[in-house]
Design a protein around this motif. Sequence first.
Motif, PDB file in Angstrom:
ATOM      1  N   LEU A 189       6.506  -5.559  -8.569  1.00 59.19           N
ATOM      2  CA  LEU A 189       7.200  -6.212  -9.679  1.00 59.19           C
ATOM      3  C   LEU A 189       8.114  -5.260 -10.425  1.00 59.19           C
ATOM      4  O   LEU A 189       9.250  -5.620 -10.766  1.00 59.19           O
ATOM      5  CB  LEU A 189       6.180  -6.825 -10.642  1.00 59.19           C
ATOM      6  N   SER A 190       7.642  -4.051 -10.698  1.00 55.91           N
ATOM      7  CA  SER A 190       8.443  -3.130 -11.500  1.00 55.91           C
ATOM      8  C   SER A 190       9.774  -2.821 -10.828  1.00 55.91           C
ATOM      9  O   SER A 190      10.831  -2.826 -11.472  1.00 55.91           O
ATOM     10  CB  SER A 190       7.668  -1.838 -11.772  1.00 55.91           C
ATOM     11  N   ALA A 191       9.752  -2.588  -9.511  1.00 51.60           N
ATOM     12  CA  ALA A 191      10.998  -2.310  -8.794  1.00 51.60           C
ATOM     13  C   ALA A 191      11.883  -3.553  -8.749  1.00 51.60           C
ATOM     14  O   ALA A 191      13.110  -3.462  -8.920  1.00 51.60           O
ATOM     15  CB  ALA A 191      10.692  -1.827  -7.377  1.00 51.60           C
ATOM     16  N   TRP A 199       0.853  -1.182   0.000  1.00 52.15           N
ATOM     17  CA  TRP A 199       0.000   0.000   0.000  1.00 52.15           C
ATOM     18  C   TRP A 199       0.895   1.240   0.000  1.00 52.15           C
ATOM     19  O   TRP A 199       1.662   1.459   0.919  1.00 52.15           O
ATOM     20  CB  TRP A 199      -0.921  -0.006   1.215  1.00 52.15           C
ATOM     21  N   ALA A 200       0.790   2.025  -1.069  1.00 48.22           N
ATOM     22  CA  ALA A 200       1.629   3.211  -1.217  1.00 48.22           C
ATOM     23  C   ALA A 200       0.775   4.355  -1.750  1.00 48.22           C
ATOM     24  O   ALA A 200      -0.176   4.128  -2.503  1.00 48.22           O
ATOM     25  CB  ALA A 200       2.802   2.931  -2.155  1.00 48.22           C
ATOM     26  N   PRO A 201       1.105   5.594  -1.394  1.00 46.56           N
ATOM     27  CA  PRO A 201       0.286   6.730  -1.837  1.00 46.56           C
ATOM     28  C   PRO A 201       0.337   6.923  -3.351  1.00 46.56           C
ATOM     29  O   PRO A 201       1.388   6.824  -3.973  1.00 46.56           O
ATOM     30  CB  PRO A 201       0.935   7.929  -1.118  1.00 46.56           C
ATOM     31  N   PHE A 202      -0.833   7.198  -3.901  1.00 53.95           N
ATOM     32  CA  PHE A 202      -0.952   7.601  -5.302  1.00 53.95           C
ATOM     33  C   PHE A 202      -1.882   8.800  -5.323  1.00 53.95           C
ATOM     34  O   PHE A 202      -3.052   8.691  -5.002  1.00 53.95           O
ATOM     35  CB  PHE A 202      -1.512   6.462  -6.151  1.00 53.95           C
ATOM     36  N   GLU A 226       9.342   1.941  -0.223  1.00 53.33           N
ATOM     37  CA  GLU A 226       9.931   3.177  -0.728  1.00 53.33           C
ATOM     38  C   GLU A 226      10.029   3.162  -2.252  1.00 53.33           C
ATOM     39  O   GLU A 226       9.794   4.187  -2.908  1.00 53.33           O
ATOM     40  CB  GLU A 226      11.313   3.386  -0.116  1.00 53.33           C
ATOM     41  N   ALA A 227      10.363   2.009  -2.819  1.00 51.72           N
ATOM     42  CA  ALA A 227      10.442   1.900  -4.278  1.00 51.72           C
ATOM     43  C   ALA A 227       9.065   2.118  -4.911  1.00 51.72           C
ATOM     44  O   ALA A 227       8.940   2.797  -5.942  1.00 51.72           O
ATOM     45  CB  ALA A 227      10.996   0.543  -4.673  1.00 51.72           C
TER      46      ALA A 227
END
Length: 293
Positions: free
Chosen positions: A199-201, A186-189, A246-247
């Motif tokens: 996956l991308s990181a 869960w990360a801010p958007f 963080e990523a």
Amino acid sequence: MYPSLFRFLSRLPLPVLHALGWALGWLSFGLSSRYRRKLFEHARLAGFPRSVALASVAEAGKMVTELPRLWLGGPVHLEWDGMALVEEVIADGSGVLFLTPHLGCFEITAQLVAQRFGDRLPITVLYRPARQPWLRDIMETARSRPGLSTAPTTLAGVKQLIKALKQHQGVGLLPDQVPPEGQGVWAPFFGRDAYTMTLSARLALTAGARVLLIWGERLSWGRGYRVHLRPFRPGAGGQMSQDPLEAAQQINAAMESLVRECPAQYLWSYDRYKAPAGISHAARLQAEKAQDS
């Protein structure tokens, strides 16, 4: 019937298809109160006015009606912005991870990279197979072209992406897709927690690939597309964090920067803040509460 209609549409000029898309977008807007609610709510939470949300209605319809031409039809007018960034990556001899949000015509980005650089930088894109068998067959055929390969959203597909990057090739994916439970954080958007893929990181860190931001602008009146490339600047250190959270925050911030370039072409109706299937009951309730707040 559907394959024949798809092939018929692929022969139409792009201005005609975009005009049909304009009508389809507004028809969907008028028929679905749920669609309207999500559209306005997501744009508002991101800090954009209703005018931006309304402008995106026609763009969402164009995204659907342009597919037959892009998959099966003749060439369309294409322009570059930032092509030198790809030349730099090729000169360095490193793999490159292309990241794009649900912005503009993301279908055209991989096609243009393959068309211009496929002989020196083949690209593999991650995709979710269509549920309808007839569309799945068309999609797999259309997306497989010189310099361009596809990888399904499976473990085998991920291994295919890693292999491509380690071979100093290109990989493309949409990091703002909501992943299955256990494959994200869960990360801010735009200031609101969204379940974000890791996956991308992991791809970039595992293969030591360069990361480039890319998005396809849909030009007005069906004039074609302009593909924009941007460097990925994750922070003061200039490196993607080893920490998954963080990523994910760094990548979400990069996607936000692209959306701000042309918010009217972002797919605001996409349910970016939904809780993924398989999530725990408590976490799902928390996510649903956040959506309603």
